[in-house]
Structures are given as structure tokens and as C-alpha cells.
Design a protein around this motif. Structure first.
Motif, PDB file in Angstrom:
ATOM      1  N   GLY A 170       0.826  -1.211   0.000  1.00  0.00           N
ATOM      2  CA  GLY A 170       0.000   0.000   0.000  1.00  0.00           C
ATOM      3  C   GLY A 170       0.855   1.253   0.000  1.00  0.00           C
ATOM      4  N   TRP A 171       1.932   1.225   0.766  1.00  0.00           N
ATOM      5  CA  TRP A 171       2.854   2.358   0.810  1.00  0.00           C
ATOM      6  C   TRP A 171       3.464   2.592  -0.570  1.00  0.00           C
ATOM      7  CZ3 TRP A 171       8.086   2.347  -0.255  1.00  0.00           C
ATOM      8  CH2 TRP A 171       8.770   3.543   0.017  1.00  0.00           C
ATOM      9  N   LEU A 172       3.921   1.509  -1.211  1.00  0.00           N
ATOM     10  CA  LEU A 172       4.535   1.636  -2.541  1.00  0.00           C
ATOM     11  C   LEU A 172       3.530   2.171  -3.555  1.00  0.00           C
ATOM     12  CD1 LEU A 172       7.003   1.242  -4.333  1.00  0.00           C
ATOM     13  CD2 LEU A 172       6.262  -1.126  -4.679  1.00  0.00           C
ATOM     14  N   ALA A 173       2.306   1.683  -3.503  1.00  0.00           N
ATOM     15  CA  ALA A 173       1.267   2.178  -4.409  1.00  0.00           C
ATOM     16  C   ALA A 173       1.052   3.672  -4.203  1.00  0.00           C
ATOM     17  CB  ALA A 173      -0.034   1.412  -4.186  1.00  0.00           C
ATOM     18  N   SER A 174       1.042   4.108  -2.949  1.00  0.00           N
ATOM     19  CA  SER A 174       0.865   5.525  -2.646  1.00  0.00           C
ATOM     20  C   SER A 174       2.036   6.368  -3.147  1.00  0.00           C
ATOM     21  CB  SER A 174       0.700   5.705  -1.133  1.00  0.00           C
ATOM     22  OG  SER A 174       0.558   7.054  -0.799  1.00  0.00           O
ATOM     23  N   VAL A 175       3.231   5.858  -3.001  1.00  0.00           N
ATOM     24  CA  VAL A 175       4.421   6.573  -3.489  1.00  0.00           C
ATOM     25  C   VAL A 175       4.367   6.713  -5.007  1.00  0.00           C
ATOM     26  CG1 VAL A 175       6.935   6.416  -3.774  1.00  0.00           C
ATOM     27  CG2 VAL A 175       5.900   5.992  -1.543  1.00  0.00           C
ATOM     28  N   LEU A 176       4.051   5.625  -5.699  1.00  0.00           N
ATOM     29  CA  LEU A 176       3.954   5.692  -7.159  1.00  0.00           C
ATOM     30  C   LEU A 176       2.822   6.612  -7.598  1.00  0.00           C
ATOM     31  CD1 LEU A 176       4.610   1.958  -8.074  1.00  0.00           C
ATOM     32  CD2 LEU A 176       6.129   3.909  -8.487  1.00  0.00           C
ATOM     33  N   GLY A 208      -5.074   1.228  -9.709  1.00  0.00           N
ATOM     34  CA  GLY A 208      -5.840   0.673  -8.607  1.00  0.00           C
ATOM     35  C   GLY A 208      -5.900   1.628  -7.432  1.00  0.00           C
ATOM     36  N   THR A 209      -4.949   2.536  -7.358  1.00  0.00           N
ATOM     37  CA  THR A 209      -4.877   3.517  -6.281  1.00  0.00           C
ATOM     38  C   THR A 209      -5.574   4.821  -6.651  1.00  0.00           C
ATOM     39  OG1 THR A 209      -2.757   2.556  -5.628  1.00  0.00           O
ATOM     40  CG2 THR A 209      -3.263   4.742  -4.768  1.00  0.00           C
ATOM     41  N   VAL A 210      -5.390   5.279  -7.885  1.00  0.00           N
ATOM     42  CA  VAL A 210      -5.928   6.594  -8.286  1.00  0.00           C
ATOM     43  C   VAL A 210      -7.134   6.503  -9.208  1.00  0.00           C
ATOM     44  CG1 VAL A 210      -3.659   7.667  -8.027  1.00  0.00           C
ATOM     45  CG2 VAL A 210      -4.418   6.929 -10.292  1.00  0.00           C
ATOM     46  N   GLY A 211      -7.546   5.289  -9.560  1.00  0.00           N
ATOM     47  CA  GLY A 211      -8.679   5.105 -10.458  1.00  0.00           C
ATOM     48  C   GLY A 211      -8.222   4.930 -11.890  1.00  0.00           C
ATOM     49  N   PRO A 212      -8.997   4.196 -12.675  1.00  0.00           N
ATOM     50  CA  PRO A 212      -8.590   3.897 -14.051  1.00  0.00           C
ATOM     51  C   PRO A 212      -8.523   5.117 -14.959  1.00  0.00           C
ATOM     52  CG  PRO A 212     -10.818   3.131 -13.626  1.00  0.00           C
ATOM     53  CD  PRO A 212     -10.263   3.582 -12.311  1.00  0.00           C
ATOM     54  N   ASP A 213      -9.205   6.181 -14.592  1.00  0.00           N
ATOM     55  CA  ASP A 213      -9.159   7.415 -15.374  1.00  0.00           C
ATOM     56  C   ASP A 213      -8.504   8.553 -14.605  1.00  0.00           C
ATOM     57  OD1 ASP A 213     -10.508   6.291 -17.625  1.00  0.00           O
ATOM     58  OD2 ASP A 213     -12.393   6.441 -16.513  1.00  0.00           O
ATOM     59  N   ASP A 214      -7.638   8.198 -13.652  1.00  0.00           N
ATOM     60  CA  ASP A 214      -6.918   9.177 -12.820  1.00  0.00           C
ATOM     61  C   ASP A 214      -7.854  10.067 -12.005  1.00  0.00           C
ATOM     62  OD1 ASP A 214      -4.569   8.121 -13.793  1.00  0.00           O
ATOM     63  OD2 ASP A 214      -3.998   9.878 -14.960  1.00  0.00           O
ATOM     64  N   GLU A 215      -9.075   9.590 -11.720  1.00  0.00           N
ATOM     65  CA  GLU A 215     -10.050  10.452 -11.044  1.00  0.00           C
ATOM     66  C   GLU A 215      -9.635  10.849  -9.624  1.00  0.00           C
ATOM     67  OE1 GLU A 215     -12.050   6.288 -11.309  1.00  0.00           O
ATOM     68  OE2 GLU A 215     -10.788   7.526 -12.575  1.00  0.00           O
ATOM     69  N   TYR A 216      -8.752  10.086  -8.984  1.00  0.00           N
ATOM     70  CA  TYR A 216      -8.296  10.443  -7.638  1.00  0.00           C
ATOM     71  C   TYR A 216      -6.831  10.887  -7.623  1.00  0.00           C
ATOM     72  CZ  TYR A 216     -12.598   8.019  -6.598  1.00  0.00           C
ATOM     73  OH  TYR A 216     -13.917   7.616  -6.577  1.00  0.00           O
ATOM     74  N   LEU A 217      -6.283  11.132  -8.782  1.00  0.00           N
ATOM     75  CA  LEU A 217      -4.866  11.498  -8.893  1.00  0.00           C
ATOM     76  C   LEU A 217      -4.562  12.775  -8.119  1.00  0.00           C
ATOM     77  CD1 LEU A 217      -2.250  10.544 -10.329  1.00  0.00           C
ATOM     78  CD2 LEU A 217      -2.796  12.169 -12.130  1.00  0.00           C
ATOM     79  N   THR A 218      -5.463  13.735  -8.145  1.00  0.00           N
ATOM     80  CA  THR A 218      -5.202  15.010  -7.461  1.00  0.00           C
ATOM     81  C   THR A 218      -5.060  14.834  -5.949  1.00  0.00           C
ATOM     82  OG1 THR A 218      -7.561  15.516  -7.337  1.00  0.00           O
ATOM     83  CG2 THR A 218      -6.339  16.404  -9.215  1.00  0.00           C
ATOM     84  N   HIS A 219      -5.615  13.765  -5.394  1.00  0.00           N
ATOM     85  CA  HIS A 219      -5.495  13.510  -3.961  1.00  0.00           C
ATOM     86  C   HIS A 219      -4.052  13.224  -3.563  1.00  0.00           C
ATOM     87  CE1 HIS A 219      -9.966  12.111  -3.668  1.00  0.00           C
ATOM     88  NE2 HIS A 219      -9.820  13.298  -4.229  1.00  0.00           N
ATOM     89  N   PHE A 220      -3.209  12.889  -4.521  1.00  0.00           N
ATOM     90  CA  PHE A 220      -1.835  12.524  -4.248  1.00  0.00           C
ATOM     91  C   PHE A 220      -0.834  13.616  -4.619  1.00  0.00           C
ATOM     92  CE2 PHE A 220      -4.157   8.603  -4.361  1.00  0.00           C
ATOM     93  CZ  PHE A 220      -3.594   7.886  -3.321  1.00  0.00           C
ATOM     94  N   ARG A 221      -1.328  14.769  -5.030  1.00  0.00           N
ATOM     95  CA  ARG A 221      -0.418  15.871  -5.380  1.00  0.00           C
ATOM     96  C   ARG A 221       0.247  16.405  -4.126  1.00  0.00           C
ATOM     97  NH1 ARG A 221      -3.864  17.939  -9.891  1.00  0.00           N
ATOM     98  NH2 ARG A 221      -2.866  16.940 -11.668  1.00  0.00           N
TER      99      ARG A 221
END
Length: 79
Positions: A25-31, A63-76
Motif C-alpha cells: 500500500g505504501w509503494l502504491a501511494s508513493v507511485l 488501482g490507487t488513483v482510479g482507471p481514469d486518474d479520477e483520484y490522482l489530485t489527492h496525491f499531489r
């Protein structure tokens, strides 16, 4: 692999394996954080799109940010 960042990454990952209860989970979050900084999940595999390695990395990040990057901004990172 004789570059400085690879050796640093190996040391960081070895430490994380020891310290992180949920290393995967940590690695997924880092990526996901790296992908967010670059603007998309595809940016992290741009050097070898279509390879089996790229496919697995994309699956982990998406799997972490969604298939269309819909949660990508949460990791900025906010600097």
C-alpha cells in the motif's frame, strides 16, 4: 544500474520494507504521488509503454488513483 538514484531507491525501499506494515500500500501511494506530480499515471511508464512491467505498474497505480486518474489530485504534493 550504476546511477545514484537507483542505489538511493534500493536503500529507501529496504528501509520501507522493514518499517511499513503495509509495504504494498505504501509503494502504491508513493507511485501515485509520483504520477500526480507528473500529471498522469501514464507518465510513470512513458519510457516503455506496453511492456509487461509497465502494465503491472499501471495496474498498481490505477488501482490507487482510479482507471481514469479520477483520484490522482489527492496525491499531489503541495510545496
Amino acid at each position: 544500474m550504476s546511477n545514484g538514484y537507483t542505489a538511493g531507491a534500493v536503500r529507501a525501499l529496504e528501509e520501507a520494507v522493514e518499517c511499513e506494515h503495509d509495504f504494498a500500500g505504501w509503494l502504491a501511494s508513493v507511485l501515485a504521488t509520483v504520477a500526480a506530480g507528473k500529471g498522469s499515471t501514464y507518465a510513470v511508464v512513458a519510457g516503455r509503454p506496453g511492456s509487461w512491467e509497465a502494465d503491472l505498474v499501471l495496474r498498481l497505480v490505477q488501482g490507487t488513483v482510479g482507471p481514469d486518474d479520477e483520484y490522482l489530485t489527492h496525491f499531489r504534493q503541495h510545496t
